[in-house]
Design a protein around this motif. Structure first.
Motif, PDB file in Angstrom:
ATOM      1  N   LEU A  73       0.998  -1.010  -7.579  1.00  0.00           N
ATOM      2  CA  LEU A  73       0.853  -0.547  -6.204  1.00  0.00           C
ATOM      3  C   LEU A  73       0.160  -1.626  -5.384  1.00  0.00           C
ATOM      4  O   LEU A  73      -0.827  -2.208  -5.829  1.00  0.00           O
ATOM      5  CB  LEU A  73       0.050   0.753  -6.149  1.00  0.00           C
ATOM      6  CG  LEU A  73       0.615   1.934  -6.940  1.00  0.00           C
ATOM      7  CD1 LEU A  73      -0.288   3.149  -6.784  1.00  0.00           C
ATOM      8  CD2 LEU A  73       2.036   2.246  -6.504  1.00  0.00           C
ATOM      9  N   ASP A  74       0.692  -1.868  -4.183  1.00  0.00           N
ATOM     10  CA  ASP A  74       0.125  -2.889  -3.296  1.00  0.00           C
ATOM     11  C   ASP A  74      -0.923  -2.319  -2.353  1.00  0.00           C
ATOM     12  O   ASP A  74      -1.964  -2.919  -2.129  1.00  0.00           O
ATOM     13  CB  ASP A  74       1.227  -3.550  -2.462  1.00  0.00           C
ATOM     14  CG  ASP A  74       2.164  -4.396  -3.295  1.00  0.00           C
ATOM     15  OD1 ASP A  74       1.757  -4.860  -4.380  1.00  0.00           O
ATOM     16  OD2 ASP A  74       3.302  -4.603  -2.862  1.00  0.00           O
ATOM     17  N   THR A  75      -0.623  -1.156  -1.760  1.00  0.00           N
ATOM     18  CA  THR A  75      -1.488  -0.565  -0.734  1.00  0.00           C
ATOM     19  C   THR A  75      -1.443   0.942  -0.869  1.00  0.00           C
ATOM     20  O   THR A  75      -0.403   1.515  -1.200  1.00  0.00           O
ATOM     21  CB  THR A  75      -1.002  -0.953   0.682  1.00  0.00           C
ATOM     22  OG1 THR A  75      -0.884  -2.372   0.754  1.00  0.00           O
ATOM     23  CG2 THR A  75      -1.973  -0.493   1.751  1.00  0.00           C
ATOM     24  N   ILE A  76      -2.576   1.606  -0.596  1.00  0.00           N
ATOM     25  CA  ILE A  76      -2.654   3.065  -0.684  1.00  0.00           C
ATOM     26  C   ILE A  76      -3.468   3.598   0.489  1.00  0.00           C
ATOM     27  O   ILE A  76      -4.355   2.914   1.004  1.00  0.00           O
ATOM     28  CB  ILE A  76      -3.266   3.500  -2.037  1.00  0.00           C
ATOM     29  CG1 ILE A  76      -3.132   5.015  -2.243  1.00  0.00           C
ATOM     30  CG2 ILE A  76      -4.708   3.023  -2.159  1.00  0.00           C
ATOM     31  CD1 ILE A  76      -3.445   5.458  -3.672  1.00  0.00           C
ATOM     32  N   ARG A  94     -12.076   5.464  -6.171  1.00  0.00           N
ATOM     33  CA  ARG A  94     -12.300   4.020  -6.013  1.00  0.00           C
ATOM     34  C   ARG A  94     -12.358   3.342  -7.382  1.00  0.00           C
ATOM     35  O   ARG A  94     -11.750   2.296  -7.590  1.00  0.00           O
ATOM     36  CB  ARG A  94     -13.596   3.762  -5.241  1.00  0.00           C
ATOM     37  CG  ARG A  94     -13.506   4.159  -3.796  1.00  0.00           C
ATOM     38  CD  ARG A  94     -14.841   4.039  -3.078  1.00  0.00           C
ATOM     39  NE  ARG A  94     -14.735   4.677  -1.781  1.00  0.00           N
ATOM     40  CZ  ARG A  94     -15.394   4.293  -0.704  1.00  0.00           C
ATOM     41  NH1 ARG A  94     -16.231   3.266  -0.771  1.00  0.00           N
ATOM     42  NH2 ARG A  94     -15.248   4.928   0.434  1.00  0.00           N
ATOM     43  N   GLN A  95     -13.087   3.949  -8.304  1.00  0.00           N
ATOM     44  CA  GLN A  95     -13.212   3.353  -9.632  1.00  0.00           C
ATOM     45  C   GLN A  95     -11.864   3.348 -10.358  1.00  0.00           C
ATOM     46  O   GLN A  95     -11.478   2.342 -10.952  1.00  0.00           O
ATOM     47  CB  GLN A  95     -14.245   4.105 -10.475  1.00  0.00           C
ATOM     48  CG  GLN A  95     -14.515   3.470 -11.823  1.00  0.00           C
ATOM     49  CD  GLN A  95     -15.175   2.104 -11.723  1.00  0.00           C
ATOM     50  OE1 GLN A  95     -16.215   1.958 -11.100  1.00  0.00           O
ATOM     51  NE2 GLN A  95     -14.569   1.093 -12.335  1.00  0.00           N
ATOM     52  N   VAL A  96     -11.138   4.460 -10.299  1.00  0.00           N
ATOM     53  CA  VAL A  96      -9.845   4.529 -10.981  1.00  0.00           C
ATOM     54  C   VAL A  96      -8.864   3.537 -10.361  1.00  0.00           C
ATOM     55  O   VAL A  96      -8.145   2.826 -11.079  1.00  0.00           O
ATOM     56  CB  VAL A  96      -9.283   5.964 -10.952  1.00  0.00           C
ATOM     57  CG1 VAL A  96      -7.858   6.013 -11.492  1.00  0.00           C
ATOM     58  CG2 VAL A  96     -10.184   6.908 -11.745  1.00  0.00           C
ATOM     59  N   LEU A  97      -8.828   3.469  -9.039  1.00  0.00           N
ATOM     60  CA  LEU A  97      -7.926   2.512  -8.383  1.00  0.00           C
ATOM     61  C   LEU A  97      -8.249   1.080  -8.794  1.00  0.00           C
ATOM     62  O   LEU A  97      -7.353   0.290  -9.069  1.00  0.00           O
ATOM     63  CB  LEU A  97      -7.986   2.660  -6.863  1.00  0.00           C
ATOM     64  CG  LEU A  97      -7.307   3.901  -6.303  1.00  0.00           C
ATOM     65  CD1 LEU A  97      -7.675   4.102  -4.833  1.00  0.00           C
ATOM     66  CD2 LEU A  97      -5.790   3.812  -6.472  1.00  0.00           C
ATOM     67  N   LEU A  98      -9.532   0.749  -8.853  1.00  0.00           N
ATOM     68  CA  LEU A  98      -9.924  -0.601  -9.277  1.00  0.00           C
ATOM     69  C   LEU A  98      -9.486  -0.866 -10.716  1.00  0.00           C
ATOM     70  O   LEU A  98      -8.975  -1.939 -11.030  1.00  0.00           O
ATOM     71  CB  LEU A  98     -11.437  -0.781  -9.149  1.00  0.00           C
ATOM     72  CG  LEU A  98     -11.958  -2.137  -9.618  1.00  0.00           C
ATOM     73  CD1 LEU A  98     -11.559  -3.232  -8.644  1.00  0.00           C
ATOM     74  CD2 LEU A  98     -13.462  -2.095  -9.788  1.00  0.00           C
ATOM     75  N   ASP A  99      -9.658   0.123 -11.596  1.00  0.00           N
ATOM     76  CA  ASP A  99      -9.296  -0.058 -13.000  1.00  0.00           C
ATOM     77  C   ASP A  99      -7.789  -0.200 -13.190  1.00  0.00           C
ATOM     78  O   ASP A  99      -7.340  -1.018 -13.989  1.00  0.00           O
ATOM     79  CB  ASP A  99      -9.812   1.115 -13.836  1.00  0.00           C
ATOM     80  CG  ASP A  99     -11.331   1.133 -13.940  1.00  0.00           C
ATOM     81  OD1 ASP A  99     -11.957   0.072 -13.737  1.00  0.00           O
ATOM     82  OD2 ASP A  99     -11.886   2.209 -14.220  1.00  0.00           O
ATOM     83  N   TYR A 100      -7.014   0.590 -12.467  1.00  0.00           N
ATOM     84  CA  TYR A 100      -5.557   0.542 -12.607  1.00  0.00           C
ATOM     85  C   TYR A 100      -4.931  -0.616 -11.834  1.00  0.00           C
ATOM     86  O   TYR A 100      -3.992  -1.244 -12.307  1.00  0.00           O
ATOM     87  CB  TYR A 100      -4.924   1.842 -12.103  1.00  0.00           C
ATOM     88  CG  TYR A 100      -4.798   2.929 -13.132  1.00  0.00           C
ATOM     89  CD1 TYR A 100      -3.563   3.268 -13.665  1.00  0.00           C
ATOM     90  CD2 TYR A 100      -5.914   3.637 -13.561  1.00  0.00           C
ATOM     91  CE1 TYR A 100      -3.432   4.273 -14.602  1.00  0.00           C
ATOM     92  CE2 TYR A 100      -5.796   4.647 -14.489  1.00  0.00           C
ATOM     93  CZ  TYR A 100      -4.567   4.967 -15.006  1.00  0.00           C
ATOM     94  OH  TYR A 100      -4.444   5.962 -15.937  1.00  0.00           O
ATOM     95  N   PRO A 102      -6.433  -3.642  -9.746  1.00  0.00           N
ATOM     96  CA  PRO A 102      -7.557  -4.404  -9.194  1.00  0.00           C
ATOM     97  C   PRO A 102      -7.228  -5.180  -7.924  1.00  0.00           C
ATOM     98  O   PRO A 102      -8.145  -5.569  -7.200  1.00  0.00           O
ATOM     99  CB  PRO A 102      -7.953  -5.348 -10.329  1.00  0.00           C
ATOM    100  CG  PRO A 102      -6.887  -5.255 -11.353  1.00  0.00           C
ATOM    101  CD  PRO A 102      -6.099  -4.023 -11.107  1.00  0.00           C
ATOM    102  N   ALA A 103      -5.957  -5.366  -7.610  1.00  0.00           N
ATOM    103  CA  ALA A 103      -5.588  -6.092  -6.390  1.00  0.00           C
ATOM    104  C   ALA A 103      -5.104  -5.168  -5.274  1.00  0.00           C
ATOM    105  O   ALA A 103      -4.710  -5.644  -4.216  1.00  0.00           O
ATOM    106  CB  ALA A 103      -4.493  -7.114  -6.705  1.00  0.00           C
TER     107      ALA A 103
END
Length: 137
Positions: A73-76, A94-100, A102-103
């Motif tokens: 995923l690029d943007t959410i 935020r933590q899950v998005l960073l883990d899955y 990171p960019a």
């Protein structure tokens, strides 16, 4: 971290707002999320509220994207029902998005202050789950 200007994906905001307007009904579904996959597809989802801590729209979206074969995923963005507009992700998301992803970039802010920021900017000095996995090896 260096602040960079990135265009806001207004099509994502509109997609999430449309889902929030048409699919969020009652107390069980109050948030919608939309993300752009690396291949350009837009994936949408809604939260599944439950008193035991049902998943936020962003987390449901991660599963929906994977079910559709969109693993990058690029943007959410998340949007609240009842025309609440863009809503920033909670700490868990935020933590899950960073883990899955990171960019990944996250759209935050309201009105003329809507902007796209790197997920890492929303979690300075964060715990990186992938680092923990390296220690376990």
């Amino acid at each position: 971290m260096t602040a960079q200007t990135h265009p806001v994906d207004h099509e994502l905001i509109q997609a999430a707002a449309e889902v929030a307007r048409t699919r969020c009904r009652g107390d069980n579904h109050t948030m919608a999320a939309a993300a752009r996959a690396a291949d350009g597809r837009i994936v949408t989802a809604v939260n599944a509220y439950h008193f035991t801590g049902g998943p936020c729209a962003e987390l449901v979206l991660i599963g929906a994207a994977a079910a559709q074969g969109a693993y990058e995923l690029d943007t959410i963005v998340a949007v609240g029902d009842r025309d609440r507009g863009v809503v920033p992700p909670c700490g868990r998301c935020r933590q899950v998005l960073l883990d899955y992803f990171p960019a990944v970039r996250v759209i935050v802010g309201t009105g003329d202050r809507v902007r796209s920021v790197a997920i890492a900017d929303l979690l300075p000095e964060t715990y990186v789950w992938a680092d923990h996995q390296l220690d376990a090896e």
